[in-house]
Design a protein around this motif. Sequence first.
Motif, PDB file in Angstrom:
ATOM      1  N   LEU A 157     -11.480  10.971   8.430  1.00  0.00           N
ATOM      2  CA  LEU A 157     -12.177   8.555   8.916  1.00  0.00           C
ATOM      3  C   LEU A 157     -11.143   7.447   8.897  1.00  0.00           C
ATOM      4  N   ALA A 158     -10.530   7.587   7.435  1.00  0.00           N
ATOM      5  CA  ALA A 158      -9.983   6.623   7.278  1.00  0.00           C
ATOM      6  C   ALA A 158      -8.529   6.224   8.292  1.00  0.00           C
ATOM      7  N   MET A 159      -7.591   7.728   8.542  1.00  0.00           N
ATOM      8  CA  MET A 159      -6.782   7.415   9.551  1.00  0.00           C
ATOM      9  C   MET A 159      -7.294   7.376  10.442  1.00  0.00           C
ATOM     10  N   SER A 160      -8.244   7.531  11.174  1.00  0.00           N
ATOM     11  CA  SER A 160      -8.809   7.965  12.372  1.00  0.00           C
ATOM     12  C   SER A 160      -9.088   6.431  12.458  1.00  0.00           C
ATOM     13  N   GLN A 161      -9.560   5.458  11.766  1.00  0.00           N
ATOM     14  CA  GLN A 161      -9.792   4.033  11.310  1.00  0.00           C
ATOM     15  C   GLN A 161      -9.036   2.725  12.113  1.00  0.00           C
ATOM     16  N   ARG A 162      -7.246   3.753  11.973  1.00  0.00           N
ATOM     17  CA  ARG A 162      -6.040   2.388  11.922  1.00  0.00           C
ATOM     18  C   ARG A 162      -6.071   2.138  12.446  1.00  0.00           C
ATOM     19  N   ASP A 163      -5.712   0.596  12.705  1.00  0.00           N
ATOM     20  CA  ASP A 163      -5.159  -0.271  13.287  1.00  0.00           C
ATOM     21  C   ASP A 163      -3.840  -0.859  13.934  1.00  0.00           C
ATOM     22  N   ALA A 164      -3.128  -0.066  15.015  1.00  0.00           N
ATOM     23  CA  ALA A 164      -1.925  -0.780  14.567  1.00  0.00           C
ATOM     24  C   ALA A 164      -1.434  -2.340  15.094  1.00  0.00           C
ATOM     25  N   ARG A 165      -2.485  -2.893  15.022  1.00  0.00           N
ATOM     26  CA  ARG A 165      -1.922  -4.172  14.762  1.00  0.00           C
ATOM     27  C   ARG A 165      -1.991  -5.007  13.597  1.00  0.00           C
TER      28      ARG A 165
END
Length: 171
Positions: A157-165
């Motif tokens: 879940l944490a990996m899927s929520q990563r924000d590239a910004r």
Amino acid sequence: MPSSFQLDRLTPFFMLLGLGPSWMLLDGVFSELAIFDRTQPEGLALATYLTAVSALANTIVVPGHAAAQRRLKCKSRTWVGAAVYASVAAAVTLALFWDYSVGGASLALYAAVFLASLAGNAQQLALNPWAAETGRARRIVELMAGGNAGALLPAGLAMSQRDARLRRQFG
């Protein structure tokens, strides 16, 4: 010669039960720590405080469980239920009050981490003894496998929520 491990129709249920009193919620909190650092009043010190709260729970849970068991004489099944309910209570507390603070302290986060640490320890203190009482050692393996696999869920879940910004640039 020991027989090989074989799955049966109850294996998935024991693995699912292993998710209850496990370290999954605590793993979830720490996987979101980068966001909590930005939203909670403690800032970067939050990780230290949460680690201290978890260490406190981990320190008192074994002697506390032993003393409670001597006094209450509960069945293993009762301890398993208490551990699962502690996990649920920690998750609900976290979901409803994660951003709540009093006087610069994230009390709901501290409470959730404390309960999650107690529940994580319950895997060894309650769940495994209960499984051993069933007379089938493989149930312990199934419960531990379910609990350990639970760490993959918050990581995913944490990996899927990563924000590239929000990615830091080094160099």
